[in-house]
Design a protein around this motif. Sequence first.
Motif, PDB file in Angstrom:
ATOM      1  N   SER A  61     117.697  35.623  69.992  1.00 39.76           N
ATOM      2  CA  SER A  61     118.237  35.655  71.338  1.00 39.76           C
ATOM      3  C   SER A  61     119.027  36.939  71.504  1.00 39.76           C
ATOM      4  CB  SER A  61     119.115  34.439  71.584  1.00 39.76           C
ATOM      5  OG  SER A  61     120.081  34.317  70.577  1.00 39.76           O
TER       6      SER A  61
ATOM      7  N   LYS B 184     118.760  36.520  77.009  1.00 42.22           N
ATOM      8  CA  LYS B 184     117.506  35.867  76.616  1.00 42.22           C
ATOM      9  C   LYS B 184     117.820  34.962  75.448  1.00 42.22           C
ATOM     10  CE  LYS B 184     114.423  39.683  77.641  1.00 42.22           C
ATOM     11  NZ  LYS B 184     113.693  40.792  77.045  1.00 42.22           N
TER      12      LYS B 184
ATOM     13  N   SER C 122     117.313  30.594  73.753  1.00 39.52           N
ATOM     14  CA  SER C 122     116.983  29.185  73.946  1.00 39.52           C
ATOM     15  C   SER C 122     118.189  28.452  74.500  1.00 39.52           C
ATOM     16  CB  SER C 122     116.586  28.546  72.614  1.00 39.52           C
ATOM     17  OG  SER C 122     115.440  29.187  72.110  1.00 39.52           O
TER      18      SER C 122
ATOM     19  N   ASP D  78     107.954  31.240  86.879  1.00 33.64           N
ATOM     20  CA  ASP D  78     107.129  30.533  85.889  1.00 33.64           C
ATOM     21  C   ASP D  78     107.655  29.127  85.622  1.00 33.64           C
ATOM     22  OD1 ASP D  78     105.613  32.852  85.607  1.00 33.64           O
ATOM     23  OD2 ASP D  78     106.940  33.628  84.052  1.00 33.64           O
TER      24      ASP D  78
ATOM     25  N   LYS E  59     112.989  28.335  76.126  1.00 28.70           N
ATOM     26  CA  LYS E  59     113.347  29.748  76.040  1.00 28.70           C
ATOM     27  C   LYS E  59     113.396  30.317  77.459  1.00 28.70           C
ATOM     28  CE  LYS E  59     111.935  31.441  71.497  1.00 28.70           C
ATOM     29  NZ  LYS E  59     112.009  30.189  70.749  1.00 28.70           N
TER      30      LYS E  59
ATOM     31  N   GLU F 190     114.960  33.602  80.197  1.00 26.76           N
ATOM     32  CA  GLU F 190     115.522  34.932  80.408  1.00 26.76           C
ATOM     33  C   GLU F 190     116.325  34.820  81.694  1.00 26.76           C
ATOM     34  OE1 GLU F 190     113.706  39.195  81.688  1.00 26.76           O
ATOM     35  OE2 GLU F 190     112.775  38.205  79.972  1.00 26.76           O
TER      36      GLU F 190
ATOM     37  N   ALA G  52     113.875  33.024  84.334  1.00 26.34           N
ATOM     38  CA  ALA G  52     112.443  33.073  84.042  1.00 26.34           C
ATOM     39  C   ALA G  52     112.223  32.320  82.727  1.00 26.34           C
ATOM     40  CB  ALA G  52     111.966  34.512  83.901  1.00 26.34           C
TER      41      ALA G  52
ATOM     42  N   ASP H  75     110.339  31.797  79.286  1.00 25.00           N
ATOM     43  CA  ASP H  75     109.743  32.677  78.293  1.00 25.00           C
ATOM     44  C   ASP H  75     108.935  31.813  77.340  1.00 25.00           C
ATOM     45  OD1 ASP H  75     109.538  35.238  77.486  1.00 25.00           O
ATOM     46  OD2 ASP H  75     111.621  35.459  76.855  1.00 25.00           O
ATOM     47  N   ASP H  76     107.688  32.161  77.113  1.00 23.20           N
ATOM     48  CA  ASP H  76     106.898  31.327  76.189  1.00 23.20           C
ATOM     49  C   ASP H  76     107.221  31.672  74.768  1.00 23.20           C
ATOM     50  OD1 ASP H  76     105.741  30.111  78.310  1.00 23.20           O
ATOM     51  OD2 ASP H  76     104.144  31.601  78.446  1.00 23.20           O
TER      52      ASP H  76
END
Length: 147
Positions: free
Chosen positions: A7, A85, A87, A114, A125, A127, A144, A146-147
Motif C-alpha cells: 500500500s 492506495k 486495502s 469500477d 483494494k 485507490e 477507484a 483496484d484489482d
Amino acid sequence: SDNGSNSSYEVKGAISLLDTTAKTFVVRGVTVNYTSAGFEDGTVADLANGAVVEVKGTVSAGVLLATQVDFENTLSSGDDSYEIKGSITALDTTAKTFVVDGVLVAYGSASFKDGSAANLSVGAKVEVKGSAPVAGVVTATRVAFDD
C-alpha cells in the motif's frame, strides 16, 4: 494476503517544520520521515521550509515513511489532493468511512470508479483521491477499485 505491504501514500505540498536532526518534515499536516527516501530533481540538501515536494511512501503509526521525495517547481491548484492506495482494513457503512493504510477516509461525497459504495468491503483494494486530512480524516473525492 500481503498485509498491505504494497500500500502506498502520496502527498504533495510545501515543506514546513523541517527537522534535519530527526530527518522529518511536515507536508499538509502529515509528518514525513525521510531517513530512507530517494530524491528526484534534487538532493537531501535541497530540503527547506517552503520547498514544494511530492512524497511517496507508507504510513506507520501516523508517520509517512518516505520512499521517494520529488521536488516540484510550483504548486498548482490541482495539486491539493492526496492519493492513498491499499486495502481497506476497517469499514463503517453507517458513518460512511473506511480505513486504508492507517488513514481514515470519509467517502460520503466521493464518486466511484469500477464499482460503487456497495462494493466496499474489508480487504478490497482501493485507490483514493481526496483532500488533505482535517483532524486526521481524508475526505475522498474519488474512490477507484483496484484489482
